[in-house]
Design a protein around this motif. Structure first.
Motif, short mmCIF file in Angstrom:
data_model
loop_
_atom_site.label_atom_id
_atom_site.label_comp_id
_atom_site.label_asym_id
_atom_site.label_seq_id
_atom_site.Cartn_x
_atom_site.Cartn_y
_atom_site.Cartn_z
N GLY A 48 -4.29 3.01 -0.16
CA GLY A 48 -4.24 4.43 -0.51
C GLY A 48 -3.22 4.66 -1.61
O GLY A 48 -3.47 5.40 -2.59
N PHE A 49 -2.06 4.02 -1.45
CA PHE A 49 -1.00 4.11 -2.46
C PHE A 49 -1.50 3.56 -3.79
O PHE A 49 -1.30 4.13 -4.86
CB PHE A 49 0.22 3.34 -1.97
N ALA A 50 -2.21 2.41 -3.72
CA ALA A 50 -2.73 1.78 -4.94
C ALA A 50 -3.67 2.73 -5.67
O ALA A 50 -3.57 2.93 -6.88
CB ALA A 50 -3.44 0.48 -4.59
N ARG A 51 -4.58 3.35 -4.92
CA ARG A 51 -5.52 4.29 -5.53
C ARG A 51 -4.79 5.45 -6.19
O ARG A 51 -5.16 5.91 -7.26
CB ARG A 51 -6.45 4.89 -4.47
N GLN A 52 -3.74 5.92 -5.52
CA GLN A 52 -3.08 7.14 -5.98
C GLN A 52 -2.21 6.91 -7.22
O GLN A 52 -2.20 7.73 -8.12
CB GLN A 52 -2.23 7.73 -4.85
N VAL A 53 -1.46 5.78 -7.26
CA VAL A 53 -0.48 5.65 -8.35
C VAL A 53 -0.73 4.48 -9.30
O VAL A 53 -0.20 4.50 -10.41
CB VAL A 53 0.97 5.56 -7.84
N ALA A 54 -1.48 3.47 -8.89
CA ALA A 54 -1.53 2.26 -9.72
C ALA A 54 -2.33 2.49 -10.99
O ALA A 54 -3.35 3.18 -11.01
CB ALA A 54 -2.14 1.11 -8.92
N ASP A 55 -1.82 1.93 -12.09
CA ASP A 55 -2.60 1.87 -13.31
C ASP A 55 -3.53 0.65 -13.24
O ASP A 55 -4.62 0.66 -13.78
CB ASP A 55 -1.69 1.73 -14.53
N ARG A 56 -3.00 -0.40 -12.61
CA ARG A 56 -3.77 -1.63 -12.47
C ARG A 56 -3.55 -2.22 -11.10
O ARG A 56 -2.43 -2.17 -10.58
CB ARG A 56 -3.28 -2.67 -13.50
N VAL A 57 -4.58 -2.77 -10.54
CA VAL A 57 -4.43 -3.53 -9.30
C VAL A 57 -4.73 -4.98 -9.63
O VAL A 57 -5.70 -5.28 -10.34
CB VAL A 57 -5.41 -3.03 -8.20
N ILE A 58 -3.85 -5.86 -9.18
CA ILE A 58 -4.03 -7.29 -9.46
C ILE A 58 -4.24 -8.02 -8.16
O ILE A 58 -3.49 -7.82 -7.20
CB ILE A 58 -2.79 -7.85 -10.20
N PHE A 59 -5.25 -8.86 -8.12
CA PHE A 59 -5.53 -9.63 -6.91
C PHE A 59 -5.17 -11.09 -7.15
O PHE A 59 -5.56 -11.68 -8.15
CB PHE A 59 -7.01 -9.52 -6.55
N MET A 60 -4.38 -11.64 -6.25
CA MET A 60 -3.98 -13.05 -6.36
C MET A 60 -4.48 -13.85 -5.18
O MET A 60 -4.58 -13.34 -4.06
CB MET A 60 -2.45 -13.17 -6.40
N ALA A 61 -4.77 -15.12 -5.44
CA ALA A 61 -5.07 -16.06 -4.36
C ALA A 61 -4.67 -17.44 -4.82
O ALA A 61 -4.83 -17.79 -5.99
CB ALA A 61 -6.56 -16.02 -4.01
N GLU A 62 -4.08 -18.21 -3.91
CA GLU A 62 -3.66 -19.58 -4.20
C GLU A 62 -2.83 -19.71 -5.47
O GLU A 62 -3.03 -20.63 -6.26
CB GLU A 62 -4.87 -20.51 -4.25
N GLY A 63 -1.93 -18.74 -5.67
CA GLY A 63 -1.01 -18.84 -6.80
C GLY A 63 -1.58 -18.43 -8.13
O GLY A 63 -0.92 -18.57 -9.16
N GLN A 64 -2.80 -17.92 -8.12
CA GLN A 64 -3.42 -17.53 -9.39
C GLN A 64 -3.78 -16.06 -9.39
O GLN A 64 -4.09 -15.49 -8.34
CB GLN A 64 -4.72 -18.31 -9.59
#
Lengths: 218, 248
Positions: free
Chosen positions: B202-218
């Motif tokens: 919810g916070f991400a939707r409200q304020v983020a300009d970008r959302v970054i998804f990481m997995a296994e260090g990448q």
């Protein structure tokens, strides 16, 4: 005719007590100062320095204190450094205390949660401020029961100084006992004197421990 | 255009012994940008932000913060830490100091400002996180949410250029999450540059300009929140979003 245990003998024991207290204070003050340095070096993060400190601690914890006193008193005399008995035993006890207190405080420093240091680093605080303002105040609280426990050991341990001819409380008791042939009475008084010094400290230490345990539960 | 960039990470590699925690991470953060980092546990998101203020050393690549290249020198680390504020999952307030002292220490020691000035700054930020009336209390006397707001104020007292949040609400009871998120939203609205590791979508939707998804260090995928949540590209992202959104 042998003298009975009277006021002059009691006075002699009191002077012995004085020396015991003085030796304890000097050794504890010196041991605290040097011990702090040992604890800081032992946790400084440089492998080689940590190893050297570890060896230092190992040597003084792993050999009898009696032997260490011999080395300081007789050994240094051989190198031409003739030390007064008090100075010699004070040096011996100081060095020995620095190893024990250093190890107690090393444990306490490491018992302060890592997050405290990280928060301090993230705030841009340098090593000296991190130690002085954040880690040591918490480590000292953690180590207080063990430090007091060590102080009690030190008070009683100073009786070893008699071995190089230093007249502290235990040695004074032995002398008076030999003169009066009243060992039970004399050593009873000597024991009471040690007890009066040590027991309040032990009591204070265990109270501290209980209080810390309670704070830890919060 | 150069001045617009506040943080630039290039080709960052980080190992813990034989375990690689970050693999070839590139990340550019512009001034005023709000970024949310998410991903499964062990994906390297906390490690990534901890590299930005050198709580963790990197083995390869480069990190530039506010024009200063972060290397092993104490001076570079110093300069960068002055610009970067951080909030931890477990608050890490100093338990032997009052709330006010917590906030005054670093400005006095690291910025060398006067006590009076430090106190005024501290009270200002404590007021701003709505905890001004608790200034004389010790951390243990406060609730988790209040402690975390103090931690935010403490970081702000150093007047950082960017704030890093490492799962700031994960250790909180549910009823206290909102007060901390509201404080963070307020900070975002004031234009602070922020990188937040959080699962609060919810916070991400409200304020983020970008959302970054990481997995296994990448870094697997990134995008504006709407596109990221509505139309994730990678299977890993879809799976992750499916798992966390199912609970919300």
């Amino acid at each position: 005719m042998t003298p009975h245990f009277g006021l002059p003998e009691f006075g002699f024991l009191l002077r012995g007590l004085q020396w015991t207290v003085l030796l304890t204070l000097v050794a504890f003050a010196g041991g605290c100062t040097a011990g702090l340095a040992v604890a800081l070096l032992r946790t400084c993060g440089h492998r080689s320095v940590e190893w050297i400190t570890r060896i230092y601690i190992g040597i003084f914890q792993g050999t009898p204190l009696l032997l260490q006193l011999f080395v300081v008193y007789y050994g240094l005399a051989l190198t031409g450094l003739k030390l007064d008995a008090f100075v010699a035993v004070a040096i011996g006890f100081t060095v020995n205390a620095s190893a024990f207190l250093g190890e107690i405080w090393r444990g306490a420093i490491q018992a302060v949660p890592r997050g405290q240091t990280e928060a301090a680093m993230a705030l841009g605080l340098h090593y000296s401020s991190r130690m002085r303002d954040i880690v040591l105040p918490q480590a000292i609280r953690i180590s207080l029961p063990a430090t007091i426990g060590y102080l009690v050991q030190l008070i009683k341990g100073t009786s070893l100084a008699a071995i190089v001819g230093f007249i502290e409380l235990a040695r004074a008791g032995q002398i008076v006992s030999n003169q009066t042939f009243q060992p039970l009475l004399v050593f009873g008084v000597v024991g009471a004197m040690y007890f009066i010094l040590c027991w309040p400290l032990s009591w204070w230490g265990s109270r501290m421990e209980a209080r810390l345990a309670m704070a830890g539960q919060r | 255009m150069q001045d617009q960039i506040l943080i630039e990470m290039k080709g960052v590699q980080k190992w813990y012994g034989g375990y690689q925690a970050l693999r070839d991470v590139d990340l550019t953060v512009r001034r005023g940008e709000k970024i949310v980092l998410c991903g499964p546990s062990g994906s390297g998101k906390s490690t990534l932000i901890r590299c930005i203020n050198r709580l963790e050393a990197i083995q390869q690549g480069s990190i530039v913060v506010n024009g200063h290249r972060l290397d092993d020198s104490i001076k570079a680390i110093d300069v960068v830490r002055q610009d970067v504020g951080m909030v931890f999952q477990s608050f890490n307030l100093f338990p032997h100091m009052t709330v006010l002292q917590n906030c005054m220490l670093a400005p006095i020691r690291a910025r060398r400002i006067s006590k009076t000035e430090a106190e005024a700054t501290a009270r200002k930020y404590l007021e701003r996180v709505r905890i001004g009336d608790q200034a004389e209390k010790y951390p243990a006397q406060l609730s988790g949410g209040q402690q975390q707001r103090v931690a935010i104020a403490r970081a702000l007292c150093m007047q950082p250029k960017v704030m890093l949040f490492d799962e700031p609400t994960s250790a909180l009871d549910p009823e206290m999450v909102k007060e901390v998120l509201d404080t963070m939203i307020g900070l975002a609205n004031d234009g602070m540059t922020m990188i937040c590791v959080t699962h609060e979508m919810g916070f991400a939707r409200q304020v983020a300009d970008r959302v970054i998804f990481m997995a296994e260090g990448q870094i697997i995928e990134e995008g504006a929140p709407e596109a990221f949540f509505r139309n994730p590209q990678h299977a890993r992202t879809k799976q992750f979003l499916g798992e966390i959104l199912a609970h919300h």
